[in-house]
Motif scaffolding. Structure first.
Motif, mmCIF file in Angstrom:
data_model
loop_
_atom_site.group_PDB
_atom_site.id
_atom_site.type_symbol
_atom_site.label_atom_id
_atom_site.label_comp_id
_atom_site.label_asym_id
_atom_site.label_seq_id
_atom_site.Cartn_x
_atom_site.Cartn_y
_atom_site.Cartn_z
ATOM 1 N N CYS A 158 0.858 -1.175 0.000
ATOM 2 C CA CYS A 158 0.000 0.000 0.000
ATOM 3 C C CYS A 158 0.900 1.231 0.000
ATOM 4 O O CYS A 158 1.972 1.227 0.618
ATOM 5 C CB CYS A 158 -0.873 -0.015 1.246
ATOM 6 S SG CYS A 158 -1.899 1.447 1.471
ATOM 7 N N SER A 159 0.454 2.276 -0.672
ATOM 8 C CA SER A 159 1.260 3.488 -0.739
ATOM 9 C C SER A 159 0.368 4.708 -0.677
ATOM 10 O O SER A 159 -0.800 4.663 -1.043
ATOM 11 C CB SER A 159 2.084 3.496 -2.025
ATOM 12 O OG SER A 159 1.238 3.360 -3.152
ATOM 13 N N GLY A 160 0.943 5.796 -0.204
ATOM 14 C CA GLY A 160 0.228 7.057 -0.123
ATOM 15 C C GLY A 160 1.011 8.151 -0.821
ATOM 16 O O GLY A 160 2.253 8.171 -0.745
ATOM 17 N N SER A 161 0.306 9.031 -1.489
ATOM 18 C CA SER A 161 0.965 10.105 -2.228
ATOM 19 C C SER A 161 0.450 11.462 -1.773
ATOM 20 O O SER A 161 -0.756 11.631 -1.593
ATOM 21 C CB SER A 161 0.698 9.947 -3.728
ATOM 22 O OG SER A 161 1.233 11.035 -4.449
ATOM 23 N N ARG A 162 1.363 12.414 -1.623
ATOM 24 C CA ARG A 162 0.963 13.783 -1.321
ATOM 25 C C ARG A 162 0.381 14.468 -2.554
ATOM 26 O O ARG A 162 -0.250 15.514 -2.445
ATOM 27 C CB ARG A 162 2.151 14.569 -0.779
ATOM 28 C CG ARG A 162 2.624 14.084 0.589
ATOM 29 C CD ARG A 162 3.560 15.092 1.226
ATOM 30 N NE ARG A 162 4.800 15.246 0.484
ATOM 31 C CZ ARG A 162 5.912 14.539 0.725
ATOM 32 N NH1 ARG A 162 5.910 13.625 1.673
ATOM 33 N NH2 ARG A 162 7.002 14.756 0.025
#
Length: 123
Positions: free
Chosen positions: A95-99
């Motif tokens: 899982c990844s999160g991006s600004r």
């Protein structure tokens, strides 16, 4: 800082339909884009799917029609519903999160990563 924790992986039979979850913590989740990547042994990490801050989605061609990404901002959780799994879907799923509100498909567009959850498709 954002902390991401995946769950839902495991051993799945071909044709199975597990759902991966990604619980986020650390800051406001609503305006982040979220993504799922995977990495098989000896292979590069590859894009699977993403969902932006208003629910727009992107998918890799190899999962279109089989996987669905979603998010629940109230629960601060993103999901990857996986259907019709094949042995070639075996990988460590991240899982990844991006600004960025609408990131591209490259891993470099993502700023936060979970530890990954293993999905093994085998009979």
């Amino acid at each position: 800082q954002v902390h991401l924790v995946e769950s839902g992986g495991g051993l799945v039979q071909p044709g199975g339909s597990p759902r991966l979850s990604c619980a986020a913590s650390g800051r406001t989740f609503d305006d982040y884009a979220m993504g799922w990547f995977r990495q098989a042994p000896g292979m590069e990490r590859e894009f699977v799917a993403s969902i932006n801050w208003i629910g727009g989605t992107k998918y890799a061609d190899f999962v279109k029609g089989r996987f669905t990404i979603s998010r629940d901002n109230a629960k601060i959780t993103a999901y990857l519903q996986m259907n019709s799994l094949k042995p070639e879907d075996t990988a460590l799923y991240y899982c990844s999160g991006s600004r960025f509100r609408t990131p591209g498909r490259g891993a470099s567009d993502y700023h936060y990563w979970g530890q990954g959850t293993q999905v093994t498709v085998s009979s």
